[in-house]
Design an enzyme around this catalytic site. Structure first.
Site, mmCIF file in Angstrom:
data_model
loop_
_atom_site.group_PDB
_atom_site.id
_atom_site.type_symbol
_atom_site.label_atom_id
_atom_site.label_comp_id
_atom_site.label_asym_id
_atom_site.label_seq_id
_atom_site.Cartn_x
_atom_site.Cartn_y
_atom_site.Cartn_z
ATOM 1 N N ILE A 1 0.829 -1.206 0.000
ATOM 2 C CA ILE A 1 0.000 0.000 0.000
ATOM 3 C C ILE A 1 0.865 1.259 0.000
ATOM 4 O O ILE A 1 0.624 2.201 -0.770
ATOM 5 C CB ILE A 1 -0.957 -0.017 1.218
ATOM 6 C CG1 ILE A 1 -1.895 -1.246 1.156
ATOM 7 C CG2 ILE A 1 -1.768 1.285 1.294
ATOM 8 C CD1 ILE A 1 -2.789 -1.330 -0.073
ATOM 9 N N GLY B 1 -6.066 -2.361 8.201
ATOM 10 C CA GLY B 1 -5.580 -3.411 9.099
ATOM 11 C C GLY B 1 -5.651 -3.007 10.562
ATOM 12 O O GLY B 1 -5.515 -3.845 11.455
ATOM 13 N N SER C 1 -10.692 -0.902 4.863
ATOM 14 C CA SER C 1 -9.967 -1.914 4.086
ATOM 15 C C SER C 1 -10.421 -1.959 2.624
ATOM 16 O O SER C 1 -11.434 -1.363 2.255
ATOM 17 C CB SER C 1 -10.181 -3.289 4.709
ATOM 18 O OG SER C 1 -11.496 -3.726 4.403
ATOM 19 N N CYS C 2 -9.677 -2.708 1.837
ATOM 20 C CA CYS C 2 -10.010 -2.843 0.412
ATOM 21 C C CYS C 2 -11.416 -3.405 0.210
ATOM 22 O O CYS C 2 -12.193 -2.901 -0.610
ATOM 23 C CB CYS C 2 -8.982 -3.716 -0.289
ATOM 24 S SG CYS C 2 -8.637 -5.272 0.556
ATOM 25 N N ASN C 3 -11.778 -4.438 0.969
ATOM 26 C CA ASN C 3 -13.110 -5.037 0.828
ATOM 27 C C ASN C 3 -14.196 -4.061 1.271
ATOM 28 O O ASN C 3 -15.235 -3.926 0.615
ATOM 29 C CB ASN C 3 -13.205 -6.320 1.660
ATOM 30 C CG ASN C 3 -12.590 -7.492 0.936
ATOM 31 O OD1 ASN C 3 -12.936 -7.777 -0.206
ATOM 32 N ND2 ASN C 3 -11.665 -8.188 1.579
ATOM 33 N N ARG D 1 -8.878 -13.088 -1.957
ATOM 34 C CA ARG D 1 -7.600 -13.636 -2.435
ATOM 35 C C ARG D 1 -6.817 -14.193 -1.224
ATOM 36 O O ARG D 1 -6.847 -13.620 -0.142
ATOM 37 C CB ARG D 1 -6.786 -12.577 -3.185
ATOM 38 C CG ARG D 1 -6.419 -11.316 -2.374
ATOM 39 C CD ARG D 1 -5.054 -11.429 -1.728
ATOM 40 N NE ARG D 1 -4.657 -10.268 -0.974
ATOM 41 C CZ ARG D 1 -4.932 -10.058 0.314
ATOM 42 N NH1 ARG D 1 -5.666 -10.934 0.981
ATOM 43 N NH2 ARG D 1 -4.485 -8.995 0.948
ATOM 44 N N HIS E 1 -16.175 -7.647 7.885
ATOM 45 C CA HIS E 1 -16.413 -6.647 6.829
ATOM 46 C C HIS E 1 -17.709 -5.869 7.023
ATOM 47 O O HIS E 1 -17.742 -4.662 6.809
ATOM 48 C CB HIS E 1 -16.395 -7.333 5.465
ATOM 49 C CG HIS E 1 -15.175 -8.166 5.246
ATOM 50 N ND1 HIS E 1 -15.137 -9.515 5.521
ATOM 51 C CD2 HIS E 1 -13.934 -7.823 4.835
ATOM 52 C CE1 HIS E 1 -13.917 -9.976 5.265
ATOM 53 N NE2 HIS E 1 -13.171 -8.975 4.853
ATOM 54 N N GLY E 2 -18.798 -6.595 7.411
ATOM 55 C CA GLY E 2 -20.084 -5.917 7.625
ATOM 56 C C GLY E 2 -19.967 -4.831 8.687
ATOM 57 O O GLY E 2 -20.273 -3.658 8.430
ATOM 58 N N HIS F 1 -10.289 -9.683 -4.966
ATOM 59 C CA HIS F 1 -11.371 -10.314 -4.208
ATOM 60 C C HIS F 1 -12.606 -10.275 -5.109
ATOM 61 O O HIS F 1 -12.671 -9.499 -6.069
ATOM 62 C CB HIS F 1 -11.706 -9.509 -2.957
ATOM 63 C CG HIS F 1 -10.558 -9.251 -2.030
ATOM 64 N ND1 HIS F 1 -9.896 -10.252 -1.357
ATOM 65 C CD2 HIS F 1 -9.989 -8.089 -1.617
ATOM 66 C CE1 HIS F 1 -8.966 -9.699 -0.569
ATOM 67 N NE2 HIS F 1 -8.993 -8.403 -0.726
ATOM 68 N N GLN G 1 -7.326 -5.616 -4.623
ATOM 69 C CA GLN G 1 -7.045 -5.333 -3.203
ATOM 70 C C GLN G 1 -5.862 -4.403 -2.998
ATOM 71 O O GLN G 1 -5.781 -3.684 -2.003
ATOM 72 C CB GLN G 1 -6.817 -6.654 -2.445
ATOM 73 C CG GLN G 1 -5.436 -7.278 -2.571
ATOM 74 C CD GLN G 1 -5.246 -8.122 -3.831
ATOM 75 O OE1 GLN G 1 -6.127 -8.215 -4.687
ATOM 76 N NE2 GLN G 1 -4.083 -8.754 -3.950
HETATM 77 P P1 NAD Z 1 3.202 -4.752 3.608
HETATM 78 O O1 NAD Z 1 3.677 -5.810 4.530
HETATM 79 O O2 NAD Z 1 3.217 -4.982 2.156
HETATM 80 O O3 NAD Z 1 4.009 -3.406 3.880
HETATM 81 C C1 NAD Z 1 4.234 -2.920 5.167
HETATM 82 C C2 NAD Z 1 5.513 -2.110 5.160
HETATM 83 O O4 NAD Z 1 5.725 -1.553 6.449
HETATM 84 C C3 NAD Z 1 6.758 -2.913 4.841
HETATM 85 O O5 NAD Z 1 7.473 -2.182 3.874
HETATM 86 C C4 NAD Z 1 7.544 -2.982 6.137
HETATM 87 O O6 NAD Z 1 8.916 -2.951 5.882
HETATM 88 C C5 NAD Z 1 7.100 -1.714 6.816
HETATM 89 N N1 NAD Z 1 7.172 -1.749 8.265
HETATM 90 C C6 NAD Z 1 6.982 -2.783 9.093
HETATM 91 N N2 NAD Z 1 7.126 -2.402 10.373
HETATM 92 C C7 NAD Z 1 7.390 -1.091 10.349
HETATM 93 C C8 NAD Z 1 7.656 -0.118 11.350
HETATM 94 N N3 NAD Z 1 7.652 -0.420 12.647
HETATM 95 N N4 NAD Z 1 7.935 1.151 10.953
HETATM 96 C C9 NAD Z 1 7.961 1.488 9.645
HETATM 97 N N5 NAD Z 1 7.702 0.581 8.658
HETATM 98 C C10 NAD Z 1 7.423 -0.670 9.011
HETATM 99 O O7 NAD Z 1 1.723 -4.385 4.116
HETATM 100 P P2 NAD Z 1 0.525 -3.829 3.236
HETATM 101 O O8 NAD Z 1 -0.129 -4.959 2.539
HETATM 102 O O9 NAD Z 1 0.990 -2.669 2.453
HETATM 103 O O10 NAD Z 1 -0.486 -3.373 4.378
HETATM 104 C C11 NAD Z 1 -0.344 -2.138 5.047
HETATM 105 C C12 NAD Z 1 -1.699 -1.770 5.645
HETATM 106 O O11 NAD Z 1 -2.646 -1.633 4.580
HETATM 107 C C13 NAD Z 1 -2.284 -2.816 6.605
HETATM 108 O O12 NAD Z 1 -3.063 -2.141 7.568
HETATM 109 C C14 NAD Z 1 -3.206 -3.616 5.695
HETATM 110 O O13 NAD Z 1 -4.227 -4.286 6.393
HETATM 111 C C15 NAD Z 1 -3.753 -2.504 4.806
HETATM 112 N N6 NAD Z 1 -4.257 -2.936 3.504
HETATM 113 C C16 NAD Z 1 -3.615 -3.890 2.777
HETATM 114 C C17 NAD Z 1 -4.151 -4.288 1.545
HETATM 115 C C18 NAD Z 1 -3.498 -5.354 0.722
HETATM 116 O O14 NAD Z 1 -4.183 -6.010 -0.035
HETATM 117 N N7 NAD Z 1 -2.211 -5.570 0.812
HETATM 118 C C19 NAD Z 1 -5.312 -3.699 1.062
HETATM 119 C C20 NAD Z 1 -5.918 -2.670 1.802
HETATM 120 C C21 NAD Z 1 -5.393 -2.312 3.033
#
Ligand code: NAD
Length: 338
Positions: A12, A111, A140-142, A169, A195-196, A221, A302
């Site tokens: 993200i 998250g 979230s994405c969903n 997914r 999600h709801g 998804h 997502q």
């Molecule tokens: P990711 O694991 O791909 O990326 C997280 C990043 O944060 C990594 O680069 C990691 O190195 C870094 N990181 C970890 N600990 C850290 C810290 N203490 N300080 C600074 N950086 C740190 O995760 P993501 O998939 O990008 O998810 C990030 C957020 O977005 C979460 O809340 C997730 O639920 C939400 N989200 C994810 C998606 C998805 O499909 N991937 C979709 C929507 C929302």
């Protein structure tokens, strides 16, 4: 020009950084990583983003890898008007203390729990709630996918209740250690899934219950949605409303977009950054009003549907634009969103 720091440069965070860089009223002042991997290297060497480290004790690892760092996350947030926190879910509470100490506004991702900020955000349904706030959370994405279409349908159909089955997914494309590889997993196996309740944080008072499962796929998804409605509306009126709504596209299986795989191929055809599909595609053939029930099927990329929402959340928090539709239009134009 407002200054934006991105804490956590993963799936993200790297997309939010590029989306901020594409706007003319805000700029990226830094991104952060905890490990000196390929994303850290490309952030600095290809994108030119100043890189800060999330865990100061690891400075030597970055030096050994020859990746230039500009300082620590604490240094980065001093320079920012707002920080977009894209660290993995659950790190939020400890970061919030740091943001409060630095007096910087922050945007979290789905998250984290709604309770962390007490505010959740979707640009279409509740932009105003976060206007001028110190902290918010982009759902979230969903939840973003459900909210976009339901909040488009509600004004014309008057939703009584929603029931949805979410096919999710199993993992993001680069997550080699996650599954399932050969299973369909009720996830969670209890009803409702989260999600709801999450939709209710951005659409107050809506009656929505969801069930979710994981399947062995990495891109998109898919949602199956049943809506009881109070108004007497025709299927075509629903199609028209969804077609008019930006960030939602009505697609046709007959035209070759009959699956998530083909939708991802479509995003490549559009020439999008990272092949992202920011819009929620709804299958034209699935939209059907039967008596007082509306049925439809949609998909969610997502990795990308929440990205424009983060840009609008920045404008809301920093009071850069009071009209949500103007912010949406500006973000869309800069990112080429339909
Ligand atoms: P990711 O694991 O791909 O990326 C997280 C990043 O944060 C990594 O680069 C990691 O190195 C870094 N990181 C970890 N600990 C850290 C810290 N203490 N300080 C600074 N950086 C740190 O995760 P993501 O998939 O990008 O998810 C990030 C957020 O977005 C979460 O809340 C997730 O639920 C939400 N989200 C994810 C998606 C998805 O499909 N991937 C979709 C929507 C929302």
């Amino acid at each position: 020009m407002k200054t934006v720091a991105i804490n956590g440069y993963g799936t993200i965070g790297k997309r939010v950084a590029d989306a901020v860089a594409a706007q003319d009223d805000m700029k990226v002042i830094g991104v952060s990583k905890t490990r000196p991997n390929y994303e850290a290297r490309t952030a600095v060497e290809e994108k030119g983003y100043p890189l800060y480290i999330g865990i100061p004790e690891r400075e030597q690892l970055f030096k050994d890898a020859g990746i230039e760092i500009a300082g620590t996350v604490e240094d980065m947030i001093q320079e920012a008007d707002v920080v977009v926190d894209c660290t993995p879910g659950s790190i939020g509470p400890q970061n919030l203390e740091m943001y409060k100490k630095a007096g910087v506004k922050a945007i979290y991702q789905g998250g984290e729990d709604h309770e962390l900020t007490g505010l959740s955000f979707n640009a279409i349904s509740n932009y105003d709630d976060s206007y001028g706030a110190d902290y918010t959370r982009v759902v979230s994405c969903n939840t973003t996918g459900l909210t976009r279409t339901l909040s488009t349908i509600d004004p014309i159909a008057d939703i009584k209740k929603v029931r949805a089955v979410m096919v999710r997914r199993g993992s993001d494309p680069s997550e080699v250690k996650k599954g399932p590889i050969n299973a369909i997993v009720p996830n969670p196996p209890k009803v409702p899934s989260h999600h709801g309740p999450d939709v209710k944080t951005v659409m107050k008072g809506i009656d929505v219950t969801t069930m979710a499962l994981l399947v062995p796929t990495t891109l998109m998804h898919q949602h199956n949605i049943m809506v009881e409605i109070n108004n007497d509306v025709e299927t075509e009126e629903i199609v028209e409303a969804l077609e008019k709504r930006s960030r939602v596209i009505v697609v046709s299986a007959e035209e070759g977009l009959g699956s998530t795989a083909e939708l991802m191929e479509y995003a490549k055809e559009l020439g999008r950054n990272r092949n992202d599909l920011y819009e929620i595609p709804v299958w034209r053939e699935s939209i059907n009003v039967v008596g007082n029930e509306l049925f439809y099927m949609q998909a969610v990329h997502q990795e990308s549907d929440v990205i424009p929402e983060n840009i609008d959340a920045i404008r809301a928090l920093l009071e850069m634009e009071s009209d949500n539709e103007k912010s949406i239009a500006k973000t869309n134009k800069a990112m080429g969103i339909l």
